[in-house]
Design a protein around this motif. Sequence first.
Motif, PDB file in Angstrom:
ATOM      1  N   ILE A 199       0.834  -1.202   0.000  1.00 59.90           N
ATOM      2  CA  ILE A 199       0.000   0.000   0.000  1.00 59.90           C
ATOM      3  C   ILE A 199       0.867   1.249   0.000  1.00 59.90           C
ATOM      4  N   GLY A 200       1.906   1.246   0.828  1.00 62.02           N
ATOM      5  CA  GLY A 200       2.785   2.401   0.911  1.00 62.02           C
ATOM      6  C   GLY A 200       3.531   2.691  -0.369  1.00 62.02           C
ATOM      7  N   ASN A 201       3.732   1.657  -1.195  1.00 63.22           N
ATOM      8  CA  ASN A 201       4.464   1.827  -2.451  1.00 63.22           C
ATOM      9  C   ASN A 201       3.550   1.852  -3.671  1.00 63.22           C
ATOM     10  N   GLY A 202       2.241   1.946  -3.437  1.00 61.67           N
ATOM     11  CA  GLY A 202       1.310   2.166  -4.526  1.00 61.67           C
ATOM     12  C   GLY A 202       1.014   0.979  -5.415  1.00 61.67           C
ATOM     13  N   ILE A 203       1.320  -0.233  -4.939  1.00 64.92           N
ATOM     14  CA  ILE A 203       0.976  -1.418  -5.745  1.00 64.92           C
ATOM     15  C   ILE A 203      -0.539  -1.572  -5.774  1.00 64.92           C
ATOM     16  N   TRP A 204      -1.160  -1.372  -4.635  1.00 68.19           N
ATOM     17  CA  TRP A 204      -2.620  -1.258  -4.578  1.00 68.19           C
ATOM     18  C   TRP A 204      -2.995  -0.212  -3.539  1.00 68.19           C
ATOM     19  N   PHE A 205      -4.243   0.209  -3.556  1.00 64.67           N
ATOM     20  CA  PHE A 205      -4.695   1.241  -2.631  1.00 64.67           C
ATOM     21  C   PHE A 205      -6.148   0.988  -2.255  1.00 64.67           C
TER      22      PHE A 205
END
Length: 251
Positions: A199-205
Motif C-alpha cells: 500500500i505504501g508503495n502504490g501497488i494497490w490502494f
Amino acid sequence: MTLTYLQFHLLFLAPPLLVLAAATRRRSRASASAPLERARVWGYDARAVGIALIATVAFVYTTPWDNYLISVGAWGYGDGTVLFRVGYIPFGEYLFFVVQPVLTALWLYRLPMDVGPLEITPAQRALGVGLGGVLSLSGWWLASTDAGFYLGTLLIWAGPVLALQWGFGWTYLVERWRTVLLGTGVPTLYLWIVDRFAIGNGIWFLSERYTTGLEVPLLGLPIEEAAFFLLTNLFVVQGLVLWEWVVRRWA
C-alpha cells in the motif's frame, strides 16, 4: 519505481513459500520410513490433499466477493502494476488466492498437530453457528454505511465460513488453541507487514470513501486489510486442523 503485482509475489511471497516447501519435503522424506505412515486420502498424502482442497475453496469463494468490491471501487491498483485482468481481478490477485493458503498451510504443518476426540454437544454446535451468524449480521449493519462498506462486506463474507467451522468443532479448536494461535498469528503478522509495504508503495490502494480510516497501531495498516488477513488465515488454519481430525477418524 513501483513494483508490479508479480514482482511483489517474487520478492515477498516466493521466498518463504520455497523455504517452507523445501522444509516440508525434507520432513516428509524423513518420516517416510517411520513406523506410523502418514494418513492418505485417495492414494495421496492427506495433508497435500487438505492443502489442495483449502486452496481451491479459497479461490472459488473469494473470486466473486473480490470482483464485486473492485467493481464498486473499494480498492484499486497503481498504474503499471497489473499485467492483465480476468473480470475485475488482476492475475496477481488470483495468484494470491492460492499462494496465501498454501503458505499458511505449510507454516501450520511445522507446528505440533495432535489429534484427539472431537466432543461437541448440539447446543455448542448451535452456539458456533450463531456466532458466525452474528458476525455476518454485524457486517450487514456496517455495510449500510460508506465508511463501513469494506469491513462490513468482509464480515458478511466471513461469517458463513466461521459458522461452518465453529459449528463443526469449535470446542476441538479451543483445545488446540496454541496451534491455532501460532498457525494463524505468524503468517498474519508477516502478511500485514508486506501488505503495508504494498500500500505504501502504490501497488494497490484502498478507497477512502469505503474504509473507516482506522489503522493498526504502530504498523499503520488499515484495519480492513488487517481483518482480511487475520480472517483468511484463520479459515485456513481451522480448516486444516479439523481436516486432520476427519482424516484420522476415517483412516
